[in-house]
Write a protein that holds these residues in place. Structure first.
Motif, PDB file in Angstrom:
ATOM      1  N   ASP A 191       1.787 -40.759 -32.037  1.00  0.00           N
ATOM      2  CA  ASP A 191       2.735 -41.159 -33.084  1.00  0.00           C
ATOM      3  C   ASP A 191       2.731 -40.161 -34.235  1.00  0.00           C
ATOM      4  O   ASP A 191       3.796 -39.784 -34.743  1.00  0.00           O
ATOM      5  CB  ASP A 191       2.381 -42.536 -33.656  1.00  0.00           C
ATOM      6  CG  ASP A 191       2.418 -43.645 -32.630  1.00  0.00           C
ATOM      7  OD1 ASP A 191       2.743 -43.379 -31.468  1.00  0.00           O
ATOM      8  OD2 ASP A 191       2.125 -44.780 -33.014  1.00  0.00           O
ATOM      9  N   ILE A 234       8.256 -37.574 -27.279  1.00  0.00           N
ATOM     10  CA  ILE A 234       8.826 -38.931 -27.233  1.00  0.00           C
ATOM     11  C   ILE A 234       8.771 -39.470 -25.813  1.00  0.00           C
ATOM     12  O   ILE A 234       8.435 -40.639 -25.598  1.00  0.00           O
ATOM     13  CB  ILE A 234      10.255 -38.941 -27.808  1.00  0.00           C
ATOM     14  CG1 ILE A 234      10.207 -38.664 -29.318  1.00  0.00           C
ATOM     15  CG2 ILE A 234      10.955 -40.257 -27.515  1.00  0.00           C
ATOM     16  CD1 ILE A 234      11.561 -38.412 -29.956  1.00  0.00           C
ATOM     17  N   ALA A 235       9.084 -38.623 -24.835  1.00  0.00           N
ATOM     18  CA  ALA A 235       9.016 -39.044 -23.433  1.00  0.00           C
ATOM     19  C   ALA A 235       7.587 -39.434 -23.060  1.00  0.00           C
ATOM     20  O   ALA A 235       7.376 -40.454 -22.379  1.00  0.00           O
ATOM     21  CB  ALA A 235       9.523 -37.929 -22.530  1.00  0.00           C
ATOM     22  N   TYR A 270       6.810 -42.887 -24.582  1.00  0.00           N
ATOM     23  CA  TYR A 270       7.365 -44.008 -23.815  1.00  0.00           C
ATOM     24  C   TYR A 270       6.666 -44.178 -22.468  1.00  0.00           C
ATOM     25  O   TYR A 270       6.471 -45.297 -22.013  1.00  0.00           O
ATOM     26  CB  TYR A 270       8.874 -43.834 -23.618  1.00  0.00           C
ATOM     27  CG  TYR A 270       9.635 -44.247 -24.861  1.00  0.00           C
ATOM     28  CD1 TYR A 270       9.687 -45.583 -25.253  1.00  0.00           C
ATOM     29  CD2 TYR A 270      10.311 -43.322 -25.632  1.00  0.00           C
ATOM     30  CE1 TYR A 270      10.362 -45.979 -26.371  1.00  0.00           C
ATOM     31  CE2 TYR A 270      10.995 -43.705 -26.762  1.00  0.00           C
ATOM     32  CZ  TYR A 270      11.024 -45.032 -27.137  1.00  0.00           C
ATOM     33  OH  TYR A 270      11.701 -45.422 -28.251  1.00  0.00           O
ATOM     34  N   GLU A 271       6.272 -43.072 -21.859  1.00  0.00           N
ATOM     35  CA  GLU A 271       5.542 -43.163 -20.605  1.00  0.00           C
ATOM     36  C   GLU A 271       4.222 -43.895 -20.816  1.00  0.00           C
ATOM     37  O   GLU A 271       3.850 -44.771 -20.038  1.00  0.00           O
ATOM     38  CB  GLU A 271       5.284 -41.757 -20.067  1.00  0.00           C
ATOM     39  CG  GLU A 271       4.581 -41.724 -18.733  1.00  0.00           C
ATOM     40  CD  GLU A 271       4.360 -40.301 -18.255  1.00  0.00           C
ATOM     41  OE1 GLU A 271       3.210 -39.972 -17.914  1.00  0.00           O
ATOM     42  OE2 GLU A 271       5.340 -39.532 -18.234  1.00  0.00           O
ATOM     43  N   THR A 317       3.535 -45.960 -23.243  1.00  0.00           N
ATOM     44  CA  THR A 317       3.838 -47.347 -23.605  1.00  0.00           C
ATOM     45  C   THR A 317       4.132 -48.178 -22.363  1.00  0.00           C
ATOM     46  O   THR A 317       3.671 -49.321 -22.266  1.00  0.00           O
ATOM     47  CB  THR A 317       5.055 -47.388 -24.563  1.00  0.00           C
ATOM     48  OG1 THR A 317       4.754 -46.610 -25.729  1.00  0.00           O
ATOM     49  CG2 THR A 317       5.380 -48.807 -24.976  1.00  0.00           C
ATOM     50  N   MET A 318       4.870 -47.617 -21.427  1.00  0.00           N
ATOM     51  CA  MET A 318       5.197 -48.358 -20.208  1.00  0.00           C
ATOM     52  C   MET A 318       3.961 -48.593 -19.348  1.00  0.00           C
ATOM     53  O   MET A 318       3.871 -49.591 -18.654  1.00  0.00           O
ATOM     54  CB  MET A 318       6.263 -47.606 -19.414  1.00  0.00           C
ATOM     55  CG  MET A 318       7.603 -47.500 -20.142  1.00  0.00           C
ATOM     56  SD  MET A 318       8.254 -49.101 -20.685  1.00  0.00           S
ATOM     57  CE  MET A 318       8.750 -49.779 -19.128  1.00  0.00           C
TER      58      MET A 318
END
Length: 48
Positions: free
Chosen positions: A3, A37-38, A41-42, A44-45
């Motif tokens: 972050d 960012i990718a 999200y990866e 996070t998933m």
């Protein structure tokens, strides 16, 4: 951690744009930001 890197790079991108830096520099920063960012999200998933 990721972050923080995203925020730092976003600030760098915004400064580059406002300072009128060369498009190639702005583009490179943008690509780096997209990659972070990718990854964010990866990660996070994978947690969900």
């Amino acid at each position: 951690m990721l972050d923080d890197k995203i925020c730092e790079l976003r600030n760098k991108l915004n400064k580059s744009i406002s300072d009128g830096e060369d498009y190639s520099i702005i583009y490179q920063i943008s690509v780096e930001l997209d990659e972070l960012i990718a990854k964010f999200y990866e990660n996070t998933m994978n947690i969900i």
